[in-house]
Scaffold this active site. Sequence first.
Site, short mmCIF file in Angstrom:
data_model
loop_
_atom_site.label_atom_id
_atom_site.label_comp_id
_atom_site.label_asym_id
_atom_site.label_seq_id
_atom_site.Cartn_x
_atom_site.Cartn_y
_atom_site.Cartn_z
N TYR A 132 38.97 2.31 -20.03
CA TYR A 132 40.25 1.28 -20.33
C TYR A 132 41.89 1.84 -19.84
CZ TYR A 132 37.43 -3.19 -19.97
OH TYR A 132 36.25 -3.79 -19.45
N LYS A 164 25.40 4.74 -24.07
CA LYS A 164 25.16 5.19 -23.60
C LYS A 164 24.67 6.77 -23.26
CE LYS A 164 21.98 4.99 -18.92
NZ LYS A 164 20.60 4.27 -19.77
N ASP A 210 21.82 -0.26 -21.86
CA ASP A 210 20.63 -1.17 -21.14
C ASP A 210 19.80 -1.93 -21.64
OD1 ASP A 210 19.74 2.00 -21.55
OD2 ASP A 210 19.06 2.15 -19.91
N ASP A 259 32.75 -5.86 -22.62
CA ASP A 259 33.13 -6.33 -21.63
C ASP A 259 32.06 -6.86 -21.09
OD1 ASP A 259 34.92 -7.62 -19.56
OD2 ASP A 259 34.60 -6.13 -18.80
N ASP A 266 29.96 -10.94 -21.78
CA ASP A 266 29.98 -11.95 -20.67
C ASP A 266 28.24 -11.98 -20.05
OD1 ASP A 266 32.25 -11.71 -19.49
OD2 ASP A 266 31.87 -12.00 -17.49
C1 IPM Z 1 38.51 -9.76 -20.83
C2 IPM Z 1 38.84 -9.46 -18.94
C3 IPM Z 1 39.60 -8.73 -19.62
C4 IPM Z 1 38.95 -6.73 -19.80
C5 IPM Z 1 40.83 -7.96 -18.16
C6 IPM Z 1 40.82 -9.68 -17.79
C7 IPM Z 1 41.61 -6.92 -17.94
O1 IPM Z 1 37.79 -9.44 -18.27
O2 IPM Z 1 38.74 -10.21 -21.33
O3 IPM Z 1 36.68 -9.46 -21.31
O4 IPM Z 1 38.54 -6.31 -18.75
O5 IPM Z 1 39.01 -6.97 -21.04
MN MN Z 2 35.50 -9.98 -19.98
#
Ligand code: IPM
Ligand code: MN
Length: 348
Positions: free
Chosen positions: A136, A187, A220, A244, A248
Amino acid sequence: MKRIAVIPGDGIGIDVTRESLKVLKRINELFGKELEFVEFDWGADRYLRERVALPEGALEMLRKDFDAILFGAIGDPRIPDNKHAAQILLAMRFGLDLYANVRPVQLFHEKLCPLKGVTPRDVNFTVIRENTEGAYVNAGGVFKQGTPDEIATQVEVHTRKGVERVIEYAFEYARRHGKTKVCMSDKSNVMAFAGDLWQRSFKEVAARYPGIQTNHLYIDALALMVIRQPKDFQVVVTNNMFGDIVTDLAAALQGGLGMAASGNINPNGVSLFEPVHGSSPPLAGRNLANPMGSILTAGMMLEHLGMAEAARRIEDAVIACVNEGKMTRDVGGTLGTREVGDAIAGTL
Ligand code: IPM
Ligand code: MN
């Protein structure tokens, strides 16, 4: 009195933060006006109007004048490169040194989980995502851009200090929350340089916590195992980008991004709380977004501010609404954003 900076941001960030404020104002009624709110309109509209993402002196003001930040979401199709997202959200993560991104993965009811036969007892872990470096930092560059010989490099940065402190945070988090296992994921079979730093740091920090079991998984393999055997996980610590992605994925276990909460923590300064989901432009302003992720996030913020009882009440109210089916469509309910906010505030 605790001062909260409220930054709804873009899209459904605005819709869900309105419901969180509703719930927090109800907490104020119940617990005696503990919280004071100051709202900021930082986001795409302001950026397009004034070309200002984060106003001059904003970070200093947040650091000095506030006890916590409640954030909605950022991202707007009118700004395709999402430059303002980097200048607002990432700038706060970096500038306020919010180095631990704490993302609890908790299933509140079997009906929310897309997997067969998985119950709330099976899904209850927390991902601690490094939040200030890794992929990042936007280091790298381009050469011969727009030609057939174009080159792009994107460099990850992992520092001894950054890696060690987030691993330490994961162990401290485990200890505080009565968890007995910490899993580090990287990784290192491919990314040898960063991997070696993470591996050594993990072993060194782990040695200081003899009561806590440790294990390691390549990212993975971890992606497979959180789906197949979520019960095995208590605390996971990983780098910025892997964290990140995996949060999700893990949010799906809870019922989707609409249910997932997070805190961007600086243990020595002001911290920022935001739902894991994005701004979801197609749902924005239509009373469709699920406010539970944001409301649970507000609960995490209260816990961080030492209001543990209020935080527990918020979580209990969300669970009660889930049990009664008072939910938005993304999780199988029929209510709108505002009605779910009303139901949770009412249950409180
Ligand atoms: C998160 C989001 C952010 C990230 C984006 C919006 C920059 O996906 O907070 O998980 O990648 O960290
Ligand atoms: Mn995210």
